[in-house]
Design a protein around this motif. Structure first.
Motif, short mmCIF file in Angstrom:
data_model
loop_
_atom_site.label_atom_id
_atom_site.label_comp_id
_atom_site.label_asym_id
_atom_site.label_seq_id
_atom_site.Cartn_x
_atom_site.Cartn_y
_atom_site.Cartn_z
N LYS A 251 39.00 -12.69 -12.37
CA LYS A 251 39.08 -12.83 -10.92
C LYS A 251 39.60 -11.56 -10.27
CE LYS A 251 39.92 -16.43 -8.74
NZ LYS A 251 40.05 -17.78 -8.14
N MET B 10 34.26 -6.33 1.25
CA MET B 10 33.42 -7.53 1.45
C MET B 10 32.76 -7.49 2.83
SD MET B 10 32.91 -9.93 -0.69
CE MET B 10 33.07 -9.13 -2.27
N ARG C 173 24.45 -7.49 1.33
CA ARG C 173 24.43 -8.70 0.50
C ARG C 173 23.62 -9.81 1.16
NH1 ARG C 173 29.13 -11.01 -0.14
NH2 ARG C 173 30.15 -9.94 1.60
N TYR C 174 23.68 -9.85 2.49
CA TYR C 174 22.90 -10.86 3.24
C TYR C 174 21.76 -10.15 3.95
CZ TYR C 174 26.67 -14.05 2.07
OH TYR C 174 27.57 -14.82 1.36
N CYS D 166 34.68 -18.46 2.32
CA CYS D 166 34.00 -17.76 3.43
C CYS D 166 34.26 -16.26 3.45
CB CYS D 166 34.45 -18.35 4.76
SG CYS D 166 36.22 -18.11 5.07
N GLY D 167 35.31 -15.79 2.75
CA GLY D 167 35.62 -14.37 2.81
C GLY D 167 35.83 -13.94 4.25
N GLU E 35 40.91 -19.12 -0.25
CA GLU E 35 42.29 -19.07 -0.73
C GLU E 35 43.03 -17.84 -0.20
OE1 GLU E 35 42.67 -18.58 -4.99
OE2 GLU E 35 41.14 -17.04 -5.05
N SER E 36 42.29 -16.86 0.28
CA SER E 36 42.90 -15.59 0.68
C SER E 36 43.27 -15.57 2.16
CB SER E 36 41.92 -14.45 0.35
OG SER E 36 42.24 -13.29 1.10
N MET F 5 41.53 -12.66 4.10
CA MET F 5 40.10 -12.96 4.34
C MET F 5 40.00 -13.92 5.53
SD MET F 5 37.88 -11.58 2.11
CE MET F 5 37.77 -10.97 0.41
N VAL G 132 42.97 -22.67 1.16
CA VAL G 132 42.91 -23.67 0.10
C VAL G 132 42.40 -23.03 -1.18
CG1 VAL G 132 40.62 -24.38 1.00
CG2 VAL G 132 41.82 -25.90 -0.56
N ASN G 133 43.05 -23.36 -2.28
CA ASN G 133 42.55 -22.94 -3.59
C ASN G 133 41.77 -24.11 -4.17
OD1 ASN G 133 42.13 -22.43 -6.31
ND2 ASN G 133 44.03 -21.28 -6.53
N PHE G 134 40.46 -23.93 -4.29
CA PHE G 134 39.59 -25.04 -4.72
C PHE G 134 39.93 -25.52 -6.14
CE2 PHE G 134 36.64 -22.52 -1.86
CZ PHE G 134 36.89 -23.29 -0.75
N MET H 152 30.46 -17.29 -4.65
CA MET H 152 31.72 -18.00 -4.84
C MET H 152 31.67 -18.94 -6.02
SD MET H 152 34.42 -19.86 -4.31
CE MET H 152 33.76 -21.51 -4.02
N GLU I 27 33.22 -18.22 -9.23
CA GLU I 27 34.67 -17.99 -9.21
C GLU I 27 35.49 -19.23 -9.57
OE1 GLU I 27 36.44 -15.19 -8.45
OE2 GLU I 27 34.65 -13.97 -8.21
C1 LIG Z 1 32.89 -12.44 -3.45
S1 LIG Z 1 33.85 -13.12 -2.14
C2 LIG Z 1 32.57 -13.72 -1.08
C3 LIG Z 1 33.02 -13.98 0.33
C4 LIG Z 1 31.94 -14.48 1.29
N1 LIG Z 1 31.38 -15.77 0.87
C5 LIG Z 1 30.84 -13.46 1.41
O1 LIG Z 1 29.82 -13.60 0.72
O2 LIG Z 1 31.01 -12.50 2.18
C6 LIG Z 1 34.51 -14.61 -2.89
C7 LIG Z 1 35.48 -15.36 -1.97
O3 LIG Z 1 35.83 -16.59 -2.60
C8 LIG Z 1 37.22 -16.82 -2.48
N2 LIG Z 1 37.65 -17.62 -3.62
C9 LIG Z 1 37.51 -17.29 -4.93
N3 LIG Z 1 38.01 -18.26 -5.71
C10 LIG Z 1 38.49 -19.22 -4.88
C11 LIG Z 1 39.14 -20.48 -5.08
N4 LIG Z 1 39.39 -20.94 -6.31
N5 LIG Z 1 39.50 -21.20 -4.00
C12 LIG Z 1 39.25 -20.74 -2.75
N6 LIG Z 1 38.63 -19.57 -2.49
C13 LIG Z 1 38.26 -18.81 -3.54
C14 LIG Z 1 37.84 -15.43 -2.44
O4 LIG Z 1 39.11 -15.43 -1.81
C15 LIG Z 1 36.78 -14.63 -1.70
O5 LIG Z 1 37.03 -14.57 -0.32
#
Ligand SMILES: C[S@@+](CC[C@H](N)C(=O)[O-])C[C@H]1O[C@@H](n2cnc3c(N)ncnc32)[C@H](O)[C@@H]1O
Length: 218
Positions: free
Chosen positions: A7, A19, A26-27, A52-53, A75-76, A79, A101-103, A123, A126
């Motif tokens: 991670k 990001m 990326r999009y 959502c980043g 979770e961040s 972000m 929230v940490n999923f 995501m 992750e």
């Molecule tokens: C690669 S970034 C992508 C962000 C956004 N979706 C984008 O594409 O621009 C991954 C995001 O997932 C979040 N993330 C990763 N693991 C997570 C978890 N277990 N719970 C919540 N958020 C998580 C990170 O904090 C990060 O903002």
């Protein structure tokens, strides 16, 4: 950050900026073409982005689908701070919900059967248990609502390494990160959606290393 095997540190301000800066790449059009063919153009009142980043995609989706409520979950804290700023500055939505929230460990505080369009971008690879996580998302989606997952997919390490080098990652690091970032195949993602309750699941390849999958809640 000395090691990037697993991670990343999503609270690192440099990472937050990276990001946001890479959002358009990326999009890109290839993503939007795939996205458009898995979704219809009807209004989506409630849109939620899980992980959502910086919130740029959620901002675009909210505008595209005339949403009334945008739910940003991550979770961040840094972000989410940027996501809130983007949603406030670039949409007219009044109901903006920001949830840290940490999923993997926390309960997601969203009402059951309330989301028209749920999304996760880069995501799914992750989370510790994709099945548990997607099952939680399923409960929150409305009947006839959809969940769209966009992620890297396995099967083409060379193309992945090339793409990461274009994003300024060293070749070495890209190879080390391949198993983590390309954890699932396109077919795996569909299996995860189906096993979590979604119907009519399908996946579109965006290119050799990216796919968009969709599932419907009946
Ligand atoms: C690669 S970034 C992508 C962000 C956004 N979706 C984008 O594409 O621009 C991954 C995001 O997932 C979040 N993330 C990763 N693991 C997570 C978890 N277990 N719970 C919540 N958020 C998580 C990170 O904090 C990060 O903002």
């Amino acid at each position: 950050m000395a090691h990037h095997h697993g991670k990343s540190d999503w609270a690192d301000p440099e990472h937050v900026q990276r990001m946001a800066k890479s959002y358009q790449t990326r999009y890109d059009d290839k993503f939007w073409n795939a996205f458009t063919s898995v979704s219809n153009s009807e209004t989506k009142l409630v849109i939620a982005d899980f992980g959502c980043g910086p919130g740029l995609l959620l901002t675009d989706l909210a505008n595209k689908f005339n949403a009334r409520t945008a739910i940003a979950l991550d979770e961040s804290g840094p972000m989410l701070a940027l996501a809130e700023k983007n949603l406030r500055n670039k949409t007219k939505i009044e109901s903006i919900q920001i949830q840290q929230v940490n999923f993997d460990t926390d309960e997601i505080r969203v009402a059951a059967d309330s989301i028209d369009l749920a999304f996760s971008g880069f995501m799914l690879h992750e989370v510790a248990s994709p099945h548990d996580f997607v099952t939680s998302v399923y409960k929150l989606v409305k009947s006839n609502g959809v969940y769209v997952v966009y992620d890297f997919v396995s099967g083409n390490e060379e193309q992945f390494v090339k793409a990461m080098v274009d994003f300024d990652m060293s070749e070495d690091e890209a190879r080390k990160r391949y198993p983590h970032m390309c954890k699932h195949s396109a077919e795996n993602i569909v299996e995860i959606l189906e096993a979590s309750g979604f119907s009519n699941c399908r996946v579109l390849r965006v290119d050799d290393i990216r796919a968009v999958a969709v599932g419907l809640k009946r």
